[in-house]
Design a protein around this motif. Structure first.
Motif, PDB file in Angstrom:
ATOM      1  N   GLU A   1       0.433   6.346 -24.148  1.00  0.00           N
ATOM      2  CA  GLU A   1       0.236   5.335 -25.179  1.00  0.00           C
ATOM      3  C   GLU A   1       1.271   5.638 -26.258  1.00  0.00           C
ATOM      4  O   GLU A   1       1.183   6.677 -26.912  1.00  0.00           O
ATOM      5  CB  GLU A   1      -1.182   5.463 -25.713  1.00  0.00           C
ATOM      6  N   GLY A   2       2.278   4.765 -26.388  1.00  0.00           N
ATOM      7  CA  GLY A   2       3.354   5.047 -27.337  1.00  0.00           C
ATOM      8  C   GLY A   2       4.092   6.310 -26.916  1.00  0.00           C
ATOM      9  O   GLY A   2       4.492   6.457 -25.773  1.00  0.00           O
ATOM     10  N   ASP A   3       4.236   7.257 -27.841  1.00  0.00           N
ATOM     11  CA  ASP A   3       4.924   8.514 -27.547  1.00  0.00           C
ATOM     12  C   ASP A   3       4.008   9.570 -26.929  1.00  0.00           C
ATOM     13  O   ASP A   3       4.460  10.647 -26.561  1.00  0.00           O
ATOM     14  CB  ASP A   3       5.546   9.093 -28.830  1.00  0.00           C
ATOM     15  N   MET A   4       2.715   9.288 -26.839  1.00  0.00           N
ATOM     16  CA  MET A   4       1.735  10.250 -26.335  1.00  0.00           C
ATOM     17  C   MET A   4       1.608  10.123 -24.818  1.00  0.00           C
ATOM     18  O   MET A   4       1.338   9.036 -24.308  1.00  0.00           O
ATOM     19  CB  MET A   4       0.375  10.009 -26.981  1.00  0.00           C
ATOM     20  N   ALA A   5       1.784  11.229 -24.102  1.00  0.00           N
ATOM     21  CA  ALA A   5       1.559  11.260 -22.651  1.00  0.00           C
ATOM     22  C   ALA A   5       0.270  12.034 -22.388  1.00  0.00           C
ATOM     23  O   ALA A   5       0.119  13.162 -22.849  1.00  0.00           O
ATOM     24  CB  ALA A   5       2.726  11.903 -21.935  1.00  0.00           C
ATOM     25  N   TYR A   6      -0.648  11.436 -21.667  1.00  0.00           N
ATOM     26  CA  TYR A   6      -1.907  12.090 -21.324  1.00  0.00           C
ATOM     27  C   TYR A   6      -1.801  12.837 -19.999  1.00  0.00           C
ATOM     28  O   TYR A   6      -2.440  13.851 -19.804  1.00  0.00           O
ATOM     29  CB  TYR A   6      -3.043  11.065 -21.237  1.00  0.00           C
ATOM     30  N   LEU A   7      -1.000  12.295 -19.095  1.00  0.00           N
ATOM     31  CA  LEU A   7      -0.839  12.907 -17.788  1.00  0.00           C
ATOM     32  C   LEU A   7       0.546  12.560 -17.262  1.00  0.00           C
ATOM     33  O   LEU A   7       1.008  11.428 -17.428  1.00  0.00           O
ATOM     34  CB  LEU A   7      -1.903  12.368 -16.828  1.00  0.00           C
ATOM     35  N   THR A   8       1.203  13.536 -16.646  1.00  0.00           N
ATOM     36  CA  THR A   8       2.458  13.281 -15.932  1.00  0.00           C
ATOM     37  C   THR A   8       2.277  13.756 -14.499  1.00  0.00           C
ATOM     38  O   THR A   8       1.564  14.732 -14.237  1.00  0.00           O
ATOM     39  CB  THR A   8       3.666  13.983 -16.584  1.00  0.00           C
ATOM     40  N   LEU A   9       2.923  13.070 -13.577  1.00  0.00           N
ATOM     41  CA  LEU A   9       2.749  13.351 -12.162  1.00  0.00           C
ATOM     42  C   LEU A   9       4.070  13.198 -11.439  1.00  0.00           C
ATOM     43  O   LEU A   9       4.820  12.256 -11.688  1.00  0.00           O
ATOM     44  CB  LEU A   9       1.738  12.356 -11.556  1.00  0.00           C
ATOM     45  N   LYS A  10       4.331  14.140 -10.533  1.00  0.00           N
ATOM     46  CA  LYS A  10       5.448  14.041  -9.592  1.00  0.00           C
ATOM     47  C   LYS A  10       4.851  14.241  -8.212  1.00  0.00           C
ATOM     48  O   LYS A  10       4.138  15.225  -7.972  1.00  0.00           O
ATOM     49  CB  LYS A  10       6.510  15.084  -9.874  1.00  0.00           C
ATOM     50  N   ALA A  11       5.089  13.289  -7.334  1.00  0.00           N
ATOM     51  CA  ALA A  11       4.491  13.338  -6.007  1.00  0.00           C
ATOM     52  C   ALA A  11       5.380  12.604  -5.015  1.00  0.00           C
ATOM     53  O   ALA A  11       6.234  11.808  -5.391  1.00  0.00           O
ATOM     54  CB  ALA A  11       3.111  12.693  -6.039  1.00  0.00           C
ATOM     55  N   ASP A  12       5.157  12.876  -3.740  1.00  0.00           N
ATOM     56  CA  ASP A  12       5.772  12.103  -2.685  1.00  0.00           C
ATOM     57  C   ASP A  12       4.728  11.126  -2.165  1.00  0.00           C
ATOM     58  O   ASP A  12       3.568  11.507  -1.945  1.00  0.00           O
ATOM     59  CB  ASP A  12       6.237  13.001  -1.543  1.00  0.00           C
ATOM     60  N   VAL A  13       5.142   9.869  -1.988  1.00  0.00           N
ATOM     61  CA  VAL A  13       4.254   8.836  -1.477  1.00  0.00           C
ATOM     62  C   VAL A  13       4.935   8.127  -0.315  1.00  0.00           C
ATOM     63  O   VAL A  13       6.162   8.170  -0.171  1.00  0.00           O
ATOM     64  CB  VAL A  13       3.868   7.811  -2.575  1.00  0.00           C
TER      65      VAL A  13
ATOM     66  N   GLU B   1       0.817  -1.208   0.000  1.00  0.00           N
ATOM     67  CA  GLU B   1       0.000   0.000   0.000  1.00  0.00           C
ATOM     68  C   GLU B   1       0.854   1.263   0.000  1.00  0.00           C
ATOM     69  O   GLU B   1       1.919   1.303   0.625  1.00  0.00           O
ATOM     70  CB  GLU B   1      -0.924   0.020   1.221  1.00  0.00           C
ATOM     71  N   LEU B   2       0.369   2.279  -0.702  1.00  0.00           N
ATOM     72  CA  LEU B   2       1.014   3.590  -0.739  1.00  0.00           C
ATOM     73  C   LEU B   2      -0.045   4.662  -0.554  1.00  0.00           C
ATOM     74  O   LEU B   2      -1.189   4.484  -0.969  1.00  0.00           O
ATOM     75  CB  LEU B   2       1.704   3.815  -2.098  1.00  0.00           C
ATOM     76  N   ARG B   3       0.339   5.756   0.055  1.00  0.00           N
ATOM     77  CA  ARG B   3      -0.560   6.902   0.120  1.00  0.00           C
ATOM     78  C   ARG B   3       0.187   8.128  -0.376  1.00  0.00           C
ATOM     79  O   ARG B   3       1.404   8.251  -0.201  1.00  0.00           O
ATOM     80  CB  ARG B   3      -1.139   7.106   1.511  1.00  0.00           C
ATOM     81  N   ILE B   4      -0.547   9.003  -1.016  1.00  0.00           N
ATOM     82  CA  ILE B   4       0.044  10.218  -1.556  1.00  0.00           C
ATOM     83  C   ILE B   4       0.168  11.227  -0.417  1.00  0.00           C
ATOM     84  O   ILE B   4      -0.814  11.541   0.262  1.00  0.00           O
ATOM     85  CB  ILE B   4      -0.810  10.786  -2.703  1.00  0.00           C
ATOM     86  N   LEU B   5       1.377  11.745  -0.241  1.00  0.00           N
ATOM     87  CA  LEU B   5       1.624  12.758   0.781  1.00  0.00           C
ATOM     88  C   LEU B   5       1.509  14.163   0.207  1.00  0.00           C
ATOM     89  O   LEU B   5       1.001  15.067   0.855  1.00  0.00           O
ATOM     90  CB  LEU B   5       3.026  12.580   1.380  1.00  0.00           C
ATOM     91  N   TYR B   6       2.017  14.319  -1.014  1.00  0.00           N
ATOM     92  CA  TYR B   6       2.155  15.656  -1.591  1.00  0.00           C
ATOM     93  C   TYR B   6       2.266  15.532  -3.110  1.00  0.00           C
ATOM     94  O   TYR B   6       3.053  14.739  -3.605  1.00  0.00           O
ATOM     95  CB  TYR B   6       3.424  16.291  -1.006  1.00  0.00           C
ATOM     96  N   VAL B   7       1.470  16.284  -3.826  1.00  0.00           N
ATOM     97  CA  VAL B   7       1.580  16.328  -5.283  1.00  0.00           C
ATOM     98  C   VAL B   7       2.395  17.571  -5.641  1.00  0.00           C
ATOM     99  O   VAL B   7       1.974  18.692  -5.380  1.00  0.00           O
ATOM    100  CB  VAL B   7       0.200  16.368  -5.971  1.00  0.00           C
ATOM    101  N   LYS B   8       3.557  17.346  -6.199  1.00  0.00           N
ATOM    102  CA  LYS B   8       4.434  18.452  -6.573  1.00  0.00           C
ATOM    103  C   LYS B   8       4.031  19.033  -7.917  1.00  0.00           C
ATOM    104  O   LYS B   8       4.029  20.235  -8.126  1.00  0.00           O
ATOM    105  CB  LYS B   8       5.886  17.978  -6.615  1.00  0.00           C
ATOM    106  N   GLN B   9       3.667  18.141  -8.853  1.00  0.00           N
ATOM    107  CA  GLN B   9       3.323  18.587 -10.203  1.00  0.00           C
ATOM    108  C   GLN B   9       2.409  17.568 -10.857  1.00  0.00           C
ATOM    109  O   GLN B   9       2.637  16.364 -10.761  1.00  0.00           O
ATOM    110  CB  GLN B   9       4.608  18.727 -11.030  1.00  0.00           C
ATOM    111  N   CYS B  10       1.381  18.065 -11.508  1.00  0.00           N
ATOM    112  CA  CYS B  10       0.479  17.213 -12.270  1.00  0.00           C
ATOM    113  C   CYS B  10       0.116  17.950 -13.544  1.00  0.00           C
ATOM    114  O   CYS B  10      -0.424  19.053 -13.482  1.00  0.00           O
ATOM    115  CB  CYS B  10      -0.769  16.878 -11.463  1.00  0.00           C
ATOM    116  N   ARG B  11       0.428  17.358 -14.665  1.00  0.00           N
ATOM    117  CA  ARG B  11       0.127  17.972 -15.964  1.00  0.00           C
ATOM    118  C   ARG B  11      -0.779  17.059 -16.769  1.00  0.00           C
ATOM    119  O   ARG B  11      -0.433  15.923 -17.072  1.00  0.00           O
ATOM    120  CB  ARG B  11       1.410  18.228 -16.746  1.00  0.00           C
ATOM    121  N   LEU B  12      -1.929  17.600 -17.097  1.00  0.00           N
ATOM    122  CA  LEU B  12      -2.851  16.911 -17.996  1.00  0.00           C
ATOM    123  C   LEU B  12      -2.557  17.473 -19.384  1.00  0.00           C
ATOM    124  O   LEU B  12      -2.918  18.610 -19.689  1.00  0.00           O
ATOM    125  CB  LEU B  12      -4.290  17.190 -17.580  1.00  0.00           C
ATOM    126  N   THR B  13      -1.874  16.712 -20.204  1.00  0.00           N
ATOM    127  CA  THR B  13      -1.380  17.240 -21.475  1.00  0.00           C
ATOM    128  C   THR B  13      -2.330  17.028 -22.642  1.00  0.00           C
ATOM    129  O   THR B  13      -2.317  17.804 -23.589  1.00  0.00           O
ATOM    130  CB  THR B  13      -0.009  16.621 -21.812  1.00  0.00           C
TER     131      THR B  13
END
Length: 122
Positions: free
Chosen positions: A107-119, A62-74
């Motif tokens: 999917e392939g070279d396409m990124a729909y979302l990128t996320l950086k977070a502490d867990v 199990e993991l829990r998210i502590l902090y979302v540093k960056q989230c990009r919906l591209t």
């Protein structure tokens, strides 16, 4: 409601801190009834939860998210036009039980979302 948002098809772990999880989005999930009727789009918050759950599969606990540093919906993601996606997981241990998570849904070279977070696994 989110329990049937996606289904894991395959997990390719490279280590307990890195792997790729292939998932299938469920177009019949009730989430899409309101986001958006007639033109379903995968909600960002549901995608973040999908990343967390895939990270748990790679990590083996199990993991829990502590902090979302960056989230990009591209790019918009839909269960009809993009039903199968890869969730890439990479974690680096910052301190005992706390990890910096870098993840993407794509999917392939396409990124729909990128996320950086502490867990945390504690």
């Amino acid at each position: 409601m989110i329990d049937d948002y996606f289904y894991i098809q395959q997990c390719t772990p490279y280590s307990p801190l890195k792997g790729i999880v292939r998932v299938r989005l469920n177009p019949d999930c009730r989430v899409y009834e309101g986001h958006f009727p007639g033109t379903p789009v995968s909600p960002g918050v549901c995608n973040i939860e999908m990343i967390r759950r895939c990270a748990e599969v790679v990590h083996g606990g199990e993991l829990r998210i502590l902090y979302v540093k960056q989230c990009r919906l591209t790019t918009m993601m839909s269960p009809f036009s993009h039903p199968n996606v890869d969730v890439s997981i990479e974690m680096q241990e910052k301190e005992s039980g706390v990890y910096r998570l870098s993840a993407s849904i794509g999917e392939g070279d396409m990124a729909y979302l990128t996320l950086k977070a502490d867990v945390s696994d504690e």
